[in-house]
Design an enzyme around this catalytic site. Structure first.
Site, PDB file in Angstrom:
ATOM      1  N   GLY A  67      -1.095   4.834  -3.556  1.00 32.17           N
ATOM      2  CA  GLY A  67      -1.255   4.268  -2.209  1.00 32.17           C
ATOM      3  C   GLY A  67       0.017   4.189  -1.403  1.00 32.17           C
ATOM      4  CD  GLN A  68       3.043   5.247  -4.448  1.00 31.12           C
ATOM      5  OE1 GLN A  68       2.037   5.917  -4.263  1.00 31.12           O
ATOM      6  NE2 GLN A  68       3.508   4.991  -5.647  1.00 31.12           N
ATOM      7  CD  GLN A  69       3.425   4.853   5.509  1.00 34.34           C
ATOM      8  OE1 GLN A  69       3.648   3.657   5.357  1.00 34.34           O
ATOM      9  NE2 GLN A  69       2.548   5.297   6.368  1.00 34.34           N
ATOM     10  CG  MET A  71       1.073   9.210  -3.369  1.00 31.35           C
ATOM     11  SD  MET A  71       0.572  10.879  -3.845  1.00 31.35           S
ATOM     12  CE  MET A  71      -1.142  10.624  -4.322  1.00 31.35           C
ATOM     13  NE  ARG A  72      -0.532   3.742   2.422  1.00 30.39           N
ATOM     14  CZ  ARG A  72       0.160   2.850   3.117  1.00 30.39           C
ATOM     15  NH1 ARG A  72      -0.002   2.774   4.418  1.00 30.39           N
ATOM     16  NH2 ARG A  72       0.992   2.028   2.534  1.00 30.39           N
TER      17      ARG A  72
END
Ligand code: G3D
Ligand code: MG
Length: 194
Positions: A67-69, A71-72
């Site tokens: 859910g890291q920036q 990865m989104r």
């Protein structure tokens, strides 16, 4: 011949996509699903993909996507063929609730997730000040944004496992219902072409 005897009734497998901001508790939840005794387990296929067989003879493949920036931006690559969405929220992190809600709204608008049932996990209920299920329901505008699908908000704690069994039971019920209605509409379409 009833539905039971058709090729369509063999779909006892479902892809469950787990999304949510980083640190919401997705990986902890997946771990609990596996080891809580709620479910029998099968071997892990990849680092963050797990197949779990439910007691009800239904195999769920969980996709736990980071859910890291950065990865989104890749979330959209995981949306196709999703049968159910588990959206995980850190209910105690008031600072990032708005950000989580925005990401939730964006993914709900994706064509691949149209009508896909959603269970929102209001996680970290053990922490002080955590928003309860009603508050998360309101904050995330569930009635408005999920009006085209089955949805449910389940309060839970990934650390103790509280609320997880209920969440998965609800998810499996939604997914089964949605798969059945898709099968039925496929059958009707095939009949129309006869
Ligand atoms: P993610 O996979 O969504 O990024 P993780 O999140 O599963 O890695 O969890 C992030 C942190 O939150 C972990 O703590 C984890 O133990 C904690 N956590 C997850 N669920 C709960 C919960 O229900 N209650 C509490 N109190 N903590 C939870 P660390 O310290 O390892 O970063
Ligand atoms: Mg993780």
């Amino acid at each position: 011949m009833g539905l039971q005897n058709t090729k369509y009734s063999k779909t006892k497998q479902a892809n469950i996509l787990m999304l949510g901001l980083d640190s919401a508790g997705k990986s902890t939840l997946l771990y609990r699903f596996r080891y809580d005794g709620i479910f029998l387990t099968s071997p892990t296929i990849g680092f963050n993909v797990d197949m779990i067989e439910t007691k009800k003879d239904f195999t769920l493949t969980f996709w736990d996507v980071g859910g890291q920036q950065k990865m989104r931006q890749l979330w959209c690559n995981f949306l196709e063929n999703t049968d159910g969405l588990l959206y995980v929220v850190d209910s105690s992190d008031k600072r990032r609730l708005e950000e989580s809600k925005k990401e939730f709204e964006i993914i709900l608008k994706n064509e691949f997730l149209k009508c896909v049932p959603v269970v929102v996990l209001a996680n970290k209920q053990d922490l002080p000040g955590a928003l309860n299920a009603e508050e998360i329901t309101r904050k995330f505008n569930m009635k408005k944004y999920c009006s085209d699908r089955n949805w449910y908000v389940q309060p839970c704690c990934a650390v103790t496992g509280e609320g997880l069994s209920e969440a998965l039971q609800m998810l499996v019920a939604f997914v089964r219902q949605s798969k059945r209605s898709k099968e039925t509409s496929t059958i009707f379409k095939e009949i129309e072409t006869l």
